[in-house]
Design an enzyme around this catalytic site. Structure first.
Site, mmCIF file in Angstrom:
data_model
loop_
_atom_site.group_PDB
_atom_site.id
_atom_site.type_symbol
_atom_site.label_atom_id
_atom_site.label_comp_id
_atom_site.label_asym_id
_atom_site.label_seq_id
_atom_site.Cartn_x
_atom_site.Cartn_y
_atom_site.Cartn_z
ATOM 1 N N SER A 183 7.158 -6.445 3.528
ATOM 2 C CA SER A 183 8.021 -5.297 3.842
ATOM 3 C C SER A 183 9.302 -5.362 3.027
ATOM 4 C CB SER A 183 8.361 -5.354 5.332
ATOM 5 O OG SER A 183 9.410 -4.480 5.634
ATOM 6 N N ILE A 236 -1.831 1.562 8.607
ATOM 7 C CA ILE A 236 -2.020 1.344 7.163
ATOM 8 C C ILE A 236 -3.416 0.775 6.910
ATOM 9 C CG2 ILE A 236 -1.074 0.257 5.089
ATOM 10 C CD1 ILE A 236 1.643 0.075 6.552
ATOM 11 N N LYS A 267 8.256 -11.754 8.115
ATOM 12 C CA LYS A 267 7.767 -11.374 6.775
ATOM 13 C C LYS A 267 8.317 -12.335 5.720
ATOM 14 C CE LYS A 267 5.293 -7.917 8.095
ATOM 15 N NZ LYS A 267 3.841 -8.082 8.171
ATOM 16 N N TYR A 327 11.442 -9.859 13.412
ATOM 17 C CA TYR A 327 10.335 -9.237 12.682
ATOM 18 C C TYR A 327 10.520 -9.447 11.171
ATOM 19 C CZ TYR A 327 7.760 -5.657 10.152
ATOM 20 O OH TYR A 327 6.968 -5.021 9.235
ATOM 21 N N ARG A 367 16.193 6.317 2.578
ATOM 22 C CA ARG A 367 15.030 5.435 2.571
ATOM 23 C C ARG A 367 14.053 5.906 1.498
ATOM 24 N NH1 ARG A 367 18.069 3.130 5.211
ATOM 25 N NH2 ARG A 367 17.891 2.238 7.311
ATOM 26 N N ASP A 406 -9.645 -6.753 14.579
ATOM 27 C CA ASP A 406 -8.414 -6.296 15.229
ATOM 28 C C ASP A 406 -8.480 -6.677 16.706
ATOM 29 O OD1 ASP A 406 -6.213 -4.494 16.223
ATOM 30 O OD2 ASP A 406 -6.319 -3.734 14.177
HETATM 31 P P1 NAD Z 1 -0.117 -1.168 13.117
HETATM 32 O O1 NAD Z 1 0.509 -1.731 14.339
HETATM 33 O O2 NAD Z 1 -0.592 0.240 13.164
HETATM 34 O O3 NAD Z 1 -1.328 -2.088 12.634
HETATM 35 C C1 NAD Z 1 -1.332 -3.482 12.844
HETATM 36 C C2 NAD Z 1 -2.654 -3.822 13.511
HETATM 37 O O4 NAD Z 1 -2.707 -5.231 13.713
HETATM 38 C C3 NAD Z 1 -2.827 -3.161 14.884
HETATM 39 O O5 NAD Z 1 -4.066 -2.470 14.920
HETATM 40 C C4 NAD Z 1 -2.817 -4.331 15.870
HETATM 41 O O6 NAD Z 1 -3.638 -4.090 16.981
HETATM 42 C C5 NAD Z 1 -3.321 -5.462 14.986
HETATM 43 N N1 NAD Z 1 -2.912 -6.818 15.407
HETATM 44 C C6 NAD Z 1 -1.681 -7.260 15.731
HETATM 45 N N2 NAD Z 1 -1.735 -8.552 16.042
HETATM 46 C C7 NAD Z 1 -3.032 -8.961 15.900
HETATM 47 C C8 NAD Z 1 -3.720 -10.184 16.098
HETATM 48 N N3 NAD Z 1 -3.094 -11.292 16.508
HETATM 49 N N4 NAD Z 1 -5.055 -10.206 15.865
HETATM 50 C C9 NAD Z 1 -5.707 -9.103 15.442
HETATM 51 N N5 NAD Z 1 -5.121 -7.913 15.271
HETATM 52 C C10 NAD Z 1 -3.792 -7.847 15.486
HETATM 53 O O7 NAD Z 1 0.944 -1.359 11.928
HETATM 54 P P2 NAD Z 1 0.899 -0.777 10.453
HETATM 55 O O8 NAD Z 1 2.024 0.171 10.313
HETATM 56 O O9 NAD Z 1 -0.470 -0.375 10.074
HETATM 57 O O10 NAD Z 1 1.333 -2.091 9.662
HETATM 58 C C11 NAD Z 1 0.381 -2.966 9.084
HETATM 59 C C12 NAD Z 1 1.124 -4.161 8.500
HETATM 60 O O11 NAD Z 1 2.085 -3.697 7.549
HETATM 61 C C13 NAD Z 1 1.914 -4.961 9.539
HETATM 62 O O12 NAD Z 1 1.824 -6.318 9.224
HETATM 63 C C14 NAD Z 1 3.329 -4.456 9.368
HETATM 64 O O13 NAD Z 1 4.280 -5.404 9.767
HETATM 65 C C15 NAD Z 1 3.366 -4.201 7.874
HETATM 66 N N6 NAD Z 1 4.380 -3.205 7.493
HETATM 67 C C16 NAD Z 1 4.371 -1.992 8.100
HETATM 68 C C17 NAD Z 1 5.342 -1.054 7.762
HETATM 69 C C18 NAD Z 1 5.396 0.297 8.435
HETATM 70 O O14 NAD Z 1 6.420 0.974 8.372
HETATM 71 N N7 NAD Z 1 4.335 0.760 9.076
HETATM 72 C C19 NAD Z 1 6.300 -1.365 6.795
HETATM 73 C C20 NAD Z 1 6.259 -2.615 6.190
HETATM 74 C C21 NAD Z 1 5.291 -3.544 6.546
HETATM 75 C C1 UD1 Z 2 12.138 0.083 10.069
HETATM 76 C C2 UD1 Z 2 12.527 -1.373 10.162
HETATM 77 C C3 UD1 Z 2 11.867 -2.153 9.072
HETATM 78 C C4 UD1 Z 2 10.370 -1.950 9.103
HETATM 79 C C5 UD1 Z 2 10.090 -0.455 9.030
HETATM 80 C C6 UD1 Z 2 8.641 -0.186 9.155
HETATM 81 C C7 UD1 Z 2 14.771 -1.458 11.164
HETATM 82 C C8 UD1 Z 2 16.212 -1.761 10.920
HETATM 83 N N1 UD1 Z 2 13.965 -1.535 10.086
HETATM 84 O O1 UD1 Z 2 12.636 0.603 8.847
HETATM 85 O O2 UD1 Z 2 12.154 -3.521 9.235
HETATM 86 O O3 UD1 Z 2 9.750 -2.616 8.018
HETATM 87 O O4 UD1 Z 2 10.760 0.216 10.107
HETATM 88 O O5 UD1 Z 2 8.168 -0.449 10.444
HETATM 89 O O6 UD1 Z 2 14.380 -1.170 12.267
HETATM 90 N N2 UD1 Z 2 15.944 7.513 12.218
HETATM 91 C C9 UD1 Z 2 16.600 8.529 12.905
HETATM 92 N N3 UD1 Z 2 16.098 8.904 14.117
HETATM 93 C C10 UD1 Z 2 14.990 8.330 14.675
HETATM 94 C C11 UD1 Z 2 14.326 7.293 13.955
HETATM 95 C C12 UD1 Z 2 14.851 6.898 12.736
HETATM 96 O O7 UD1 Z 2 17.599 9.074 12.434
HETATM 97 O O8 UD1 Z 2 14.597 8.705 15.789
HETATM 98 C C13 UD1 Z 2 16.467 7.115 10.893
HETATM 99 C C14 UD1 Z 2 16.881 5.658 10.801
HETATM 100 O O9 UD1 Z 2 18.237 5.504 11.105
HETATM 101 C C15 UD1 Z 2 16.581 5.360 9.325
HETATM 102 C C16 UD1 Z 2 15.430 6.286 8.968
HETATM 103 O O10 UD1 Z 2 15.405 7.290 9.989
HETATM 104 O O11 UD1 Z 2 17.675 5.715 8.556
HETATM 105 C C17 UD1 Z 2 14.086 5.582 8.924
HETATM 106 O O12 UD1 Z 2 13.921 4.866 10.149
HETATM 107 P P1 UD1 Z 2 12.563 4.112 10.497
HETATM 108 O O13 UD1 Z 2 11.436 5.047 10.321
HETATM 109 O O14 UD1 Z 2 12.745 3.484 11.833
HETATM 110 O O15 UD1 Z 2 12.413 3.021 9.362
HETATM 111 P P2 UD1 Z 2 13.469 1.905 8.875
HETATM 112 O O16 UD1 Z 2 14.569 1.734 9.829
HETATM 113 O O17 UD1 Z 2 13.836 2.208 7.472
#
Ligand code: NAD
Ligand code: UD1
Length: 292
Positions: A121, A14, A150, A146, A224, A33
């Site tokens: 999240s 992101i 948050k 996790y 979702r 990072d």
């Molecule tokens: P990502 O893992 O791709 O990016 C997170 C980055 O943070 C990575 O590049 C990692 O190397 C860096 N990082 C971790 N710990 C660190 C530290 N101590 N110092 C410096 N860098 C550090 O994940 P993302 O999907 O891009 O997510 C970004 C943020 O959004 C995260 O906080 C994640 O929890 C939150 N978030 C993600 C999702 C999702 O589905 N991707 C959903 C909700 C919230």
């Molecule tokens: C998950 C995390 C959530 C986090 C988010 C982003 C859990 C319970 N929740 O959300 O806390 O913020 O990721 O990192 O882990 N699915 C399949 N097959 C697969 C993978 C997923 O059927 O191989 C389904 C899951 O059951 C779910 C949907 O796809 O219904 C989305 O899954 P996923 O992408 O892992 O996201 P969340 O579980 O919604």
């Protein structure tokens, strides 16, 4: 002069999409990072962006970065996000995600930077709250360490903002990011569904296992709120210009729920392909529906 925006964790999925959007919008992104979950080689569209290999829990190193810049705002993406790993190694998650947050706020304070955007999240919502989730829905009862990082991070930021009337904090509660101008490149087996589907499409995996088809939803699979990561990235721009100090909470979703089977069909149509799948058991911790 362009406004400099610090993106902690900016090399990740992101963060790198947001860096691209900031460039397109006339800002100067600067990335910090530790590359624990990303490559040191960034997407070529981010060539020229200043990048520091620094861990945000390292106060002296982070402070040295602030000494070199005049940051208008900080966007905190840095964090660990593998839900299942957090269950096995909770201290790593609390130490990194909350320790990193507190260090970042302390270094910001020492450098008089008062604008902060945090990646929260949808996982903070209490699964018992009624759908759709709005920003005032109940939070808590998180299903993993996790999720609790948050939840506690939000509390810490809200308390800090309350104690500092000139501080502007925006908590963005992302729903399920997919796609994006810069695709996610997970290490090992993807935890999330979209990169898994893509790896099946690319022939790296035989088939997708759909986790459960006996949920009380329209086709039995989980619902979702999947949102394009480029759209998520764009939604980081407005909080950078919020006029009035205070704390703001925003859901970042589409408002539409999609089942797993619908997502597979959408992918097949958009990419003119067939994604082989099989139904498997439910995954521990999954809830039937989550959308805003
Ligand atoms: P990502 O893992 O791709 O990016 C997170 C980055 O943070 C990575 O590049 C990692 O190397 C860096 N990082 C971790 N710990 C660190 C530290 N101590 N110092 C410096 N860098 C550090 O994940 P993302 O999907 O891009 O997510 C970004 C943020 O959004 C995260 O906080 C994640 O929890 C939150 N978030 C993600 C999702 C999702 O589905 N991707 C959903 C909700 C919230
Ligand atoms: C998950 C995390 C959530 C986090 C988010 C982003 C859990 C319970 N929740 O959300 O806390 O913020 O990721 O990192 O882990 N699915 C399949 N097959 C697969 C993978 C997923 O059927 O191989 C389904 C899951 O059951 C779910 C949907 O796809 O219904 C989305 O899954 P996923 O992408 O892992 O996201 P969340 O579980 O919604």
């Amino acid at each position: 002069m362009k406004q400099q925006i610090l993106l902690t964790g900016g090399a990740g999925y992101i963060g790198s999409n947001t860096a691209l959007e900031l460039l397109n919008s006339g800002y100067e992104p600067v990335i910090v990072d530790n590359f624990s979950n990303s490559d040191e080689t960034l997407d070529p569209r981010l060539d020229g962006v200043t990048v520091y290999k620094v861990d945000v829990t390292d106060r002296a190193a982070l402070s040295a970065v602030f000494d070199k810049h005049d940051f208008h705002a900080v966007i905190n993406f840095a964090g660990l996000k593998a839900v299942a790993v957090s269950v096995e190694q909770p201290l790593d998650y609390y130490e990194n995600n909350l320790g990193g947050l507190i260090t970042t706020l302390r270094v910001m304070e020492a450098h008089n930077v008062t604008r902060f955007v945090f990646s929260s999240s949808a996982t903070v919502y209490d699964p018992a709250a009624s759908l759709p989730y709005t920003e005032t829905s109940a939070t808590g009862h998180c299903n993993s360490p996790y999720g609790w990082t948050k939840y506690f991070a939000e509390r810490i930021i809200l308390d800090y903002a309350a104690a500092h009337p000139l501080f502007t904090a925006t908590l963005l509660r992302y729903f399920n990011p997919i796609k994006g101008a810069i695709a996610e490149k997970p290490r090992g087996v993807p935890n999330n569904i979209y990169p898994y589907i893509r790896q099946v499409h690319e022939g790296l995996r035989d088939k997708l296992i759909v986790f459960g088809n006996d949920y009380p939803t329209r086709d039995g699979t989980c619902v979702r709120d999947y949102i394009d990561c480029t759209e998520i990235a764009k939604r980081h721009i407005a909080p950078l210009e919020t006029e009035k100090p205070g704390a703001y909470i925003k859901n970042i979703g589409t408002g539409t729920g999609t089942t797993v089977l619908e997502l597979i069909r959408q992918y097949e149509q958009e990419n003119n392909c067939t994604i082989p799948y099989e139904f498997g058991p439910r995954r521990a911790g999954d809830i039937a529906e989550c959308y805003c």
